[in-house]
Design an enzyme around this catalytic site. Structure first.
Site, PDB file in Angstrom:
ATOM      1  N   CYS A 263     -41.245   8.534  14.310  1.00  8.26           N
ATOM      2  CA  CYS A 263     -40.910   9.789  14.973  1.00  8.26           C
ATOM      3  C   CYS A 263     -41.400   9.739  16.416  1.00  8.26           C
ATOM      4  CB  CYS A 263     -41.584  10.948  14.263  1.00  8.26           C
ATOM      5  SG  CYS A 263     -41.172  10.964  12.520  1.00  8.26           S
TER       6      CYS A 263
ATOM      7  N   TYR B  82     -34.040   6.307   2.328  1.00 14.63           N
ATOM      8  CA  TYR B  82     -35.466   6.563   2.571  1.00 14.63           C
ATOM      9  C   TYR B  82     -36.033   7.381   1.420  1.00 14.63           C
ATOM     10  CZ  TYR B  82     -39.300   8.939   5.247  1.00 14.63           C
ATOM     11  OH  TYR B  82     -40.486   9.471   5.692  1.00 14.63           O
TER      12      TYR B  82
ATOM     13  N   HIS C 216     -43.175   8.648   2.114  1.00 11.98           N
ATOM     14  CA  HIS C 216     -43.979   9.660   2.817  1.00 11.98           C
ATOM     15  C   HIS C 216     -44.006  11.032   2.159  1.00 11.98           C
ATOM     16  CE1 HIS C 216     -43.208   6.961   6.463  1.00 11.98           C
ATOM     17  NE2 HIS C 216     -44.504   6.928   6.249  1.00 11.98           N
TER      18      HIS C 216
ATOM     19  N   ASP D 160     -50.059   5.993   5.379  1.00 14.19           N
ATOM     20  CA  ASP D 160     -49.247   4.954   5.994  1.00 14.19           C
ATOM     21  C   ASP D 160     -49.729   4.662   7.416  1.00 14.19           C
ATOM     22  OD1 ASP D 160     -47.098   3.219   6.124  1.00 14.19           O
ATOM     23  OD2 ASP D 160     -45.791   4.735   6.995  1.00 14.19           O
TER      24      ASP D 160
END
Ligand code: ADP
Ligand code: SF4
Length: 690
Positions: free
Chosen positions: A32, A173, A176, A269
């Site tokens: 991001c 995806y 997360h 992560d």
């Protein structure tokens, strides 16, 4: 002839990812950036620089595929309709220009989005509250079979649009704790009794369907990547390697063309160096995935050492070196290894200032790389800077991050530089702070710059040189940049507390500067934190480790509250508690006495007395701008001495983060001789009106 050290040539082998081939093993995983759909030109320029720097694959951030999962106010990518294709095409073009592959991370956030912009009720596997940082009082509705069919179609639509935009790799995806396919897999979010709930096979069904759909839709020309959270590091309550992680990898081992191994959530992560000091902290998982698939495996772990990368490959832990932060700190890391310039790598310090930009919905910034986020709007390049038309000599006073960066970049522009430092080492606050527990990697801010400054013939460094205004007048430099830093206040003032705390003369008071200078601390300590960042908690732990009884006081409702922006807050608070530091939150210190301090709860106004022998004030800093103000007040003498420009930068201008100091030094060198902002030099992206 190739310059590449044969030890590292394995890093430059091409890797086949389904129908496409990456030119090397450097893989910028999705990250991001606070620009995305709102600032597409900035985004394209930033991704283009990554490709130019040698990343064989350059990925987007997560990209919303449908308005029914909208992450506003967080700014991510968007591919809701064909109208969004052109801005993606711009990013792809910037990446392709340098021969790299462009990857897009398709995301349906479902119950991890509150849909504050579209106002569509979110949906997920079950009827549950949304799991999203802002804690909105919003619930997701349980998806029925039509919803699942629609979702599958939206993925297909998005994949096709991605293909039209020119992407080479399309991601499914499930990482997360952010996206619907992962929520379906999760025992704690999936309470369904149909074929999508219950057993692991059922909970993983949607993952398999989406992988197959995307492959069928675009797999002829695009590689299909699967970013998958193999473990959530929260025990049996979450997804675990033993229960779901291994099973999913076994089930779909050969279905995607590449496995991007993820450990959820984001704070696991992207662990900071304070809590995960070593490179390759996810190897434990990637090597297990490698055993179960023949497809290339990529994983992250803040890799900056070429030897470390090679050993990951040689040990069979990874096929491609995944990186978000190392590619932010140094977009040219791959090329520097390729060209045998390893000592020029600007190593990530693991501070997560980059993450804070996304968390606050502003363009990404980086402590080590001041050009990050400025590629388009200021036209800054991480490796290039314009030569000066008039390369006059410059005196830089103070060698903290601001002074060092200014000196380095002025030298890069061709200016002879004299750097005067009061102390006996370079680095200012980073040299001092890097000696504190958990902050050792901060020294990289100095090391990267020192490497150049010490070897440049046109840079003179003087230590033990605490300059006064008179000294500077005597030297006769035409240009002077003052970067003398700041010091912590000894008054207790900070945030809403604008008064000097009463009774400070009755008790031993110390500041972070004192502790870093080795001033002795006695007995029980109260640490007062109005700074909210890392300093107070770091010092509390240091003093606790030295055997002191330590109480932490802050008017915020969590310890080190701003570290939520760097994904550290929960770890900081847990660590304080585990180490036996007592927490006194929502409280201000109203008065100090010989034997302790008086606290007042900011909500109840209840008073409490805390016994202590030493009060450590971590409240706010005062700029050390004395020599600048002195000289500024003597315009005639400045003129007489031939001083044409006098500038103040870094913490001495306005105390801030290390990132802000580096940026200030960089900006000063770019804009030199007028080191402050010229509004014309800053572009911004306006919404289109037609
Ligand atoms: P910044 O973050 O703005 O770079 P730092 O506090 O890290 O600020 O660094 C300031 C540096 O300036 C320190 O190394 C300090 O020793 C040095 N310094 C402060 N005052 C003077 C002075 N009068 N002459 C030379 N060096 C100074
Ligand atoms: Fe690394 Fe910090 Fe830069 Fe992020 S901001 S890339 S963690 S140095």
């Amino acid at each position: 002839m190739s310059l590449t050290d044969p030890r590292y040539s394995v890093l430059f082998e091409p890797v086949k990812i389904g129908p496409v081939t990456a030119p090397n093993r450097f893989y910028q995983v999705p990250h991001c950036n606070g620009m995305a759909h709102a600032r597409p030109k900035s985004l394209a320029a930033m991704r283009g620089v990554k490709a130019e720097g040698g990343w064989g694959v350059v990925s987007t951030e997560e990209v919303e595929i449908h308005p029914s999962a909208d992450l506003n106010p967080v700014i991510e990518g968007r591919l809701w309709s064909d109208d969004d294709i052109p801005y993606h095409a711009k990013t792809v073009e910037a990446i392709h220009e340098h021969g790299s592959l462009a990857a897009i991370q398709l995301a349906y956030n479902g119950m991890a989005a509150a849909n504050l912009f579209t106002r569509i009720p979110p949906m997920g596997p079950s009827n549950m509250s949304v799991v999203w940082d802002f804690g909105d009082p919003v619930q997701a509705r349980a998806m029925d079979k039509d919803d699942i069919r629609n979702l599958r179609q939206w993925y297909r639509d998005a994949a096709r649009r991605a293909q039209i935009a020119g992407y080479d790799i399309v991601y499914m995806y499930a990482g997360h704790n952010m996206v619907t396919p992962m929520h379906f897999l999760s025992r704690r979010y999936n309470d369904r009794s149909d074929e999508y709930g219950g057993s692991v096979e059922n909970r993983a069904r949607l993952i398999g369907e989406l992988l197959e759909d995307i492959k069928e839709e675009v797999g002829q020309t695009c590689g299909i990547a699967f970013r998958f959270a193999v473990d959530e590091m929260r025990g049996p309550e979450g997804i675990t390697w033993e229960e779901e992680g291994r099973a999913v990898v076994e089930m779909y081992a050969e279905l995607p063309d590449l496995w991007d191994v993820n450990v959820a959530d984001w704070s696991n992560d992207s662990q900071t160096a304070r809590f995960a000091p070593q490179e390759g902290y996810q190897t434990k998982y990637t090597k297990e995935v490698k055993k179960l698939t023949t497809k290339p495996v990529v994983g992250v772990g803040r890799f900056t050492s070429a030897d470390g990368m090679v050993s990951q490959l040689k040990n069979g832990y990874l096929d491609m070196i995944g990186a978000a932060r190392p590619s932010i700190a140094d977009p040219f890391l791959p090329n520097k290894i390729r060209d045998n310039r390893i000592e020029e790598i600007r190593e990530c310090i693991g501070c997560n200032i980059c993450v804070s930009g996304d968390n606050m919905s502003v363009p990404i910034r980086c402590t080590q790389n001041p050009t990050m986020g400025e590629e388009w709007r200021r036209g800054w390049h991480p490796e290039k800077i314009e030569k000066a038309e008039n390369p006059d000599p410059v005196l830089v006073v103070g060698s903290g991050p601001a002074g060092m960066e200014a000196a380095l970049q002025l030298s890069n522009r061709g200016h002879p530089v004299t750097l005067a430092e009061a102390g006996t080492e370079l680095g200012g606050r980073v040299a001092r702070e890097s000696r504190l527990p958990g902050l050792a990697s901060y020294i990289r801010v100095r090391d990267y710059r020192e490497h150049y400054l010490l070897t440049r013939p046109d840079v003179d460094i003087y230590f033990d040189s605490k300059l006064s205004g008179d000294d500077i007048l005597e030297f006769g430099f035409e240009h002077v940049i003052v970067a003398t830093g700041s010091k912590w206040k000894r008054t207790g003032q900070g945030r809403d507390n604008r008064n000097v705390i009463k009774g400070l003369d009755k008790i031993k008071v110390v500041t972070p500067d004192d502790i870093m200078d080795g001033v002795e601390v006695t007995g029980r300590v109260v640490v007062y934190d109005l700074d909210y960042y890392y300093m107070a908690s770091t010092l509390a732990e240091k003093l606790r480790a030295a055997g002191h009884e330590v109480a932490y006081v802050s008017d915020a409702s969590t310890a080190a509250s701003w570290t939520a922006m760097t994904l550290e807050q929960e770890r900081v608070q847990a660590s304080l508690v585990e180490n036996g530091v007592s927490l006194h939150l929502n409280s201000v210190i109203t008065e100090a006495a010989v034997d302790g301090v008086a606290l007042e709860n900011i909500y109840s106004e209840e008073e409490e007395k805390l016994a202590c022998d030493t009060l450590l004030l971590v409240t706010e800093r005062a700029p050390l701008d004395g020599i600048y103000l002195d000289l500024k007040a003597r315009p005639d003498e400045l003129k007489e001495a031939g001083i044409k420009t006098l500038e103040l930068i870094g913490d001495a201008y306005a105390p801030g983060t290390i990132a802000a100091s580096v940026y200030s030094g960089h900006k000063a060198a770019r804009l030199f001789p007028n080191c402050q902002d010229d509004p014309d030099m800053f572009k911004w992206e306006r919404p289109a009106v037609v």
